[in-house]
Design a protein around this motif. Structure first.
Motif, short mmCIF file in Angstrom:
data_model
loop_
_atom_site.label_atom_id
_atom_site.label_comp_id
_atom_site.label_asym_id
_atom_site.label_seq_id
_atom_site.Cartn_x
_atom_site.Cartn_y
_atom_site.Cartn_z
N TYR A 168 -1.80 0.71 7.43
CA TYR A 168 -0.76 0.67 6.40
C TYR A 168 -1.59 0.31 5.08
O TYR A 168 -1.10 0.98 4.14
N ALA A 169 -2.88 -0.46 5.25
CA ALA A 169 -3.59 -0.65 3.95
C ALA A 169 -4.05 0.56 3.29
O ALA A 169 -4.07 0.79 2.12
N LEU A 170 -4.59 1.47 4.24
CA LEU A 170 -5.15 2.83 3.66
C LEU A 170 -4.12 3.62 2.97
O LEU A 170 -4.28 4.42 2.19
N SER A 171 -2.73 3.53 3.81
CA SER A 171 -1.83 4.54 3.08
C SER A 171 -1.30 4.00 1.63
O SER A 171 -1.11 4.80 1.02
N ALA A 172 -1.44 2.69 1.63
CA ALA A 172 -1.09 2.03 0.30
C ALA A 172 -2.19 2.42 -0.77
O ALA A 172 -1.59 2.95 -1.86
N VAL A 173 -3.35 2.41 -0.34
CA VAL A 173 -4.50 2.80 -1.20
C VAL A 173 -4.16 4.50 -1.63
O VAL A 173 -4.16 4.75 -2.98
#
Length: 247
Positions: free
Chosen positions: A234-239
């Motif tokens: 999720y975090a990498l997708s947001a970045v």
């Protein structure tokens, strides 16, 4: 076109050996004149196979590729050691999503106990998973997977990052939504971001307090509680969304 990370580059000539040589010759059955993509030190090139020996494949650069597919910011994923093969999943999918470094650490709620006797083979396997995922997703770097560390050792490793975030489920339960948004809005190309994720059961309040005392900020990742292997993705997708699609 098959992609390979190659350390041995001399005068626009790549020398490919060991597992990758085996893959080219035995699995792909490539021959002299066939083209592959070789990657070295963040640069990729279309190459033609010039020679095949019992020890190596020699490939000459036809054209260096100019376009970069890497995230404009460097993202490291620190995971409290989870059970089973969940860390392998995080490494594989996190590599596809653009992570540059993976740092496993032993958290209070980690069920897995790190076996130093098996350490070298385990870390070698993790790095192989990262390399294969990087080749599959056409990355120009193969992320580094480090040996697991203690929380104290991890804090020492974290000091050089520009931004340091803790994904903390208590923040998510309280509706915190501002911290991650603010950092992704402010982060600039070339800067670094370190995300910390707990194992199953999450991080303890004490661990979060220690991290905050050492320059970390805690944040929520939306209103839903994510699994240990889902939150980093999720975090990498947001970045990626904020730094690649919105700019």
């Amino acid at each position: 076109m098959q992609r390979y990370f190659v350390n041995d580059l001399r005068d626009d000539t790549f020398y490919i050996s060991q597992d990758d040589r085996h893959h080219i010759v035995t699995v792909m059955r490539l021959k002299i004149g066939d083209q592959i993509i070789c990657v070295n030190n963040g640069r990729s090139a279309i190459c033609a196979i010039e020679e095949i020996t019992d020890d190596q494949v020699v490939a000459e650069v036809v054209k260096w590729e100019e376009e970069s597919v890497e995230l404009p910011v460097h993202v490291a994923i620190a995971s409290g050691l989870p059970k089973g093969d969940k860390l392998e999943w995080i490494i594989q999918k996190g590599t596809e999503l653009g992570a540059s470094t993976f740092i496993p650490f032993t958290a209070s709620r980690s069920v897995v106990k790190w076996d130093e006797k098996k350490a070298a083979k385990k870390v070698e396997r993790w790095n192989k998973i990262a390399k294969e995922a990087a080749e599959q997703s056409h990355r120009q770097i193969s992320p580094e997977v480090q040996s697991p560390v203690s929380l104290k050792q991890f804090i020492a490793l974290a000091k050089d990052y520009d931004y340091k975030l803790i994904a903390f489920e208590e923040d998510a339960k309280q509706g915190e939504i501002a911290v991650l948004h603010s950092i992704l809005k402010d982060i600039e190309k070339g800067q670094s971001l370190l995300f910390v994720f707990g194992p199953e059961g999450g991080l303890t309040n004490e661990e979060v307090s220690i991290l905050k005392e050492n320059g970390f900020q805690s944040c929520g990742l939306g209103p839903r509680i994510l699994r240990a292997e889902t939150a980093p993705l999720y975090a990498l997708s947001a970045v990626s969304y904020q730094t690649e699609l919105m700019r």
